[in-house]
Design a protein around this motif. Structure first.
Motif, PDB file in Angstrom:
ATOM      1  N   LYS A 100       0.841  -1.193   0.000  1.00  0.00           N
ATOM      2  CA  LYS A 100       0.000   0.000   0.000  1.00  0.00           C
ATOM      3  C   LYS A 100       0.874   1.241   0.000  1.00  0.00           C
ATOM      4  O   LYS A 100       1.886   1.282   0.712  1.00  0.00           O
ATOM      5  CB  LYS A 100      -0.880  -0.027   1.260  1.00  0.00           C
ATOM      6  CG  LYS A 100      -1.940   1.019   1.328  1.00  0.00           C
ATOM      7  CD  LYS A 100      -2.823   0.742   2.542  1.00  0.00           C
ATOM      8  CE  LYS A 100      -4.103   1.514   2.445  1.00  0.00           C
ATOM      9  NZ  LYS A 100      -5.010   1.177   3.540  1.00  0.00           N
ATOM     10  N   THR A 129       0.960  -5.314   5.951  1.00  0.00           N
ATOM     11  CA  THR A 129       0.883  -4.366   4.851  1.00  0.00           C
ATOM     12  C   THR A 129       2.225  -3.665   4.726  1.00  0.00           C
ATOM     13  O   THR A 129       2.666  -2.991   5.654  1.00  0.00           O
ATOM     14  CB  THR A 129      -0.262  -3.348   5.050  1.00  0.00           C
ATOM     15  OG1 THR A 129      -1.506  -4.057   5.085  1.00  0.00           O
ATOM     16  CG2 THR A 129      -0.303  -2.340   3.909  1.00  0.00           C
ATOM     17  N   LEU A 172       2.201   3.371  11.731  1.00  0.00           N
ATOM     18  CA  LEU A 172       3.022   2.186  11.491  1.00  0.00           C
ATOM     19  C   LEU A 172       3.230   1.361  12.750  1.00  0.00           C
ATOM     20  O   LEU A 172       3.261   1.892  13.846  1.00  0.00           O
ATOM     21  CB  LEU A 172       4.406   2.610  10.989  1.00  0.00           C
ATOM     22  CG  LEU A 172       4.459   3.345   9.669  1.00  0.00           C
ATOM     23  CD1 LEU A 172       5.865   3.860   9.425  1.00  0.00           C
ATOM     24  CD2 LEU A 172       4.002   2.455   8.532  1.00  0.00           C
ATOM     25  N   ASP A 173       3.423   0.075  12.540  1.00  0.00           N
ATOM     26  CA  ASP A 173       3.861  -0.798  13.626  1.00  0.00           C
ATOM     27  C   ASP A 173       5.376  -0.905  13.633  1.00  0.00           C
ATOM     28  O   ASP A 173       5.978  -1.189  14.662  1.00  0.00           O
ATOM     29  CB  ASP A 173       3.243  -2.198  13.463  1.00  0.00           C
ATOM     30  CG  ASP A 173       1.737  -2.154  13.653  1.00  0.00           C
ATOM     31  OD1 ASP A 173       1.306  -1.953  14.796  1.00  0.00           O
ATOM     32  OD2 ASP A 173       1.010  -2.287  12.654  1.00  0.00           O
ATOM     33  N   ALA A 200      -4.567   4.654   6.352  1.00  0.00           N
ATOM     34  CA  ALA A 200      -4.456   3.383   7.074  1.00  0.00           C
ATOM     35  C   ALA A 200      -5.862   2.881   7.380  1.00  0.00           C
ATOM     36  O   ALA A 200      -6.762   3.669   7.648  1.00  0.00           O
ATOM     37  CB  ALA A 200      -3.681   3.585   8.366  1.00  0.00           C
ATOM     38  N   TYR A 250      -0.739  -5.427  10.407  1.00  0.00           N
ATOM     39  CA  TYR A 250       0.588  -5.015  10.871  1.00  0.00           C
ATOM     40  C   TYR A 250       1.242  -4.190   9.759  1.00  0.00           C
ATOM     41  O   TYR A 250       1.622  -4.717   8.721  1.00  0.00           O
ATOM     42  CB  TYR A 250       1.409  -6.268  11.188  1.00  0.00           C
ATOM     43  CG  TYR A 250       2.651  -6.026  11.990  1.00  0.00           C
ATOM     44  CD1 TYR A 250       2.582  -5.830  13.367  1.00  0.00           C
ATOM     45  CD2 TYR A 250       3.894  -6.006  11.378  1.00  0.00           C
ATOM     46  CE1 TYR A 250       3.732  -5.611  14.116  1.00  0.00           C
ATOM     47  CE2 TYR A 250       5.046  -5.796  12.116  1.00  0.00           C
ATOM     48  CZ  TYR A 250       4.958  -5.599  13.480  1.00  0.00           C
ATOM     49  OH  TYR A 250       6.092  -5.380  14.220  1.00  0.00           O
ATOM     50  N   ARG A 251       1.347  -2.882   9.970  1.00  0.00           N
ATOM     51  CA  ARG A 251       1.836  -1.954   8.929  1.00  0.00           C
ATOM     52  C   ARG A 251       3.339  -1.695   9.078  1.00  0.00           C
ATOM     53  O   ARG A 251       3.786  -1.282  10.140  1.00  0.00           O
ATOM     54  CB  ARG A 251       1.065  -0.636   8.997  1.00  0.00           C
ATOM     55  CG  ARG A 251      -0.381  -0.789   8.554  1.00  0.00           C
ATOM     56  CD  ARG A 251      -1.176   0.480   8.760  1.00  0.00           C
ATOM     57  NE  ARG A 251      -0.559   1.677   8.258  1.00  0.00           N
ATOM     58  CZ  ARG A 251      -0.711   2.165   7.022  1.00  0.00           C
ATOM     59  NH1 ARG A 251      -1.486   1.533   6.157  1.00  0.00           N
ATOM     60  NH2 ARG A 251      -0.101   3.282   6.660  1.00  0.00           N
ATOM     61  N   ASP A 286      -5.536  -3.399   7.320  1.00  0.00           N
ATOM     62  CA  ASP A 286      -4.115  -3.405   6.959  1.00  0.00           C
ATOM     63  C   ASP A 286      -3.321  -4.309   7.905  1.00  0.00           C
ATOM     64  O   ASP A 286      -2.252  -4.786   7.556  1.00  0.00           O
ATOM     65  CB  ASP A 286      -3.512  -1.997   7.030  1.00  0.00           C
ATOM     66  CG  ASP A 286      -4.012  -1.076   5.931  1.00  0.00           C
ATOM     67  OD1 ASP A 286      -4.651  -1.559   4.972  1.00  0.00           O
ATOM     68  OD2 ASP A 286      -3.758   0.140   6.040  1.00  0.00           O
ATOM     69  N   VAL A 330       4.244  -0.832   3.435  1.00  0.00           N
ATOM     70  CA  VAL A 330       3.941   0.548   3.073  1.00  0.00           C
ATOM     71  C   VAL A 330       5.157   1.142   2.365  1.00  0.00           C
ATOM     72  O   VAL A 330       6.286   0.986   2.821  1.00  0.00           O
ATOM     73  CB  VAL A 330       3.595   1.360   4.348  1.00  0.00           C
ATOM     74  CG1 VAL A 330       3.305   2.813   4.012  1.00  0.00           C
ATOM     75  CG2 VAL A 330       2.413   0.720   5.093  1.00  0.00           C
TER      76      VAL A 330
END
Length: 128
Positions: free
Chosen positions: A14, A102, A45-46, A20, A26-27, A24, A104
């Motif tokens: 993505k 996901t 974000l993670d 977000a 765990y980004r 999604d 990014v």
């Protein structure tokens, strides 16, 4: 390599400039450079895995030029074959613990970017 009993994660990509969403999961930002104009709060974000992004030399050489896409993929896959990168990817999969991941990225080109290559490599490592 022995297989673990870890849950398989669905792996998506993505653009950083898209909102977000809960689905999604765990980004993870997979760019070496922070996306322009976005704050940490905006990205939600993670994790930021800048070291999983292509090396600086490869990134600059590619320049998101579609004519270099095939060569870029081969070179980036070679970078991802190192034991250090393999360990980083295994760690990422373990951290997600079966959640959707996901990847990014900030590039404008949605078809020719490192997240697509990384998605393919991670999916293989994940048994998918």
């Amino acid at each position: 390599m022995p297989r673990t009993n870890r849950k398989k994660s669905k792996i998506l990509v993505k653009r950083a400039y898209e909102d977000a969403r809960p689905e999604d999961g765990y980004r993870v930002l997979v760019d070496r450079i922070w996306p322009r104009g976005l704050s940490k709060a905006t990205l939600e974000l993670d994790q930021w895995e800048r070291d999983l992004a292509p090396g600086t030399e490869l990134r600059k050489w590619f320049g998101h030029d579609p004519k270099r896409w095939d060569a870029f993929q081969q070179r980036y896959r070679s970078e991802l074959e190192s034991e250090e990168m393999q360990e980083r990817m295994r760690h990422l999969l373990a951290e997600a613990d079966g959640q959707t991941i996901t990847l990014v990225y900030g590039a404008k080109d949605e078809e020719h970017n490192q997240a697509i290559v990384l998605q393919s490599v991670l999916s293989s490592l994940n048994g998918g």
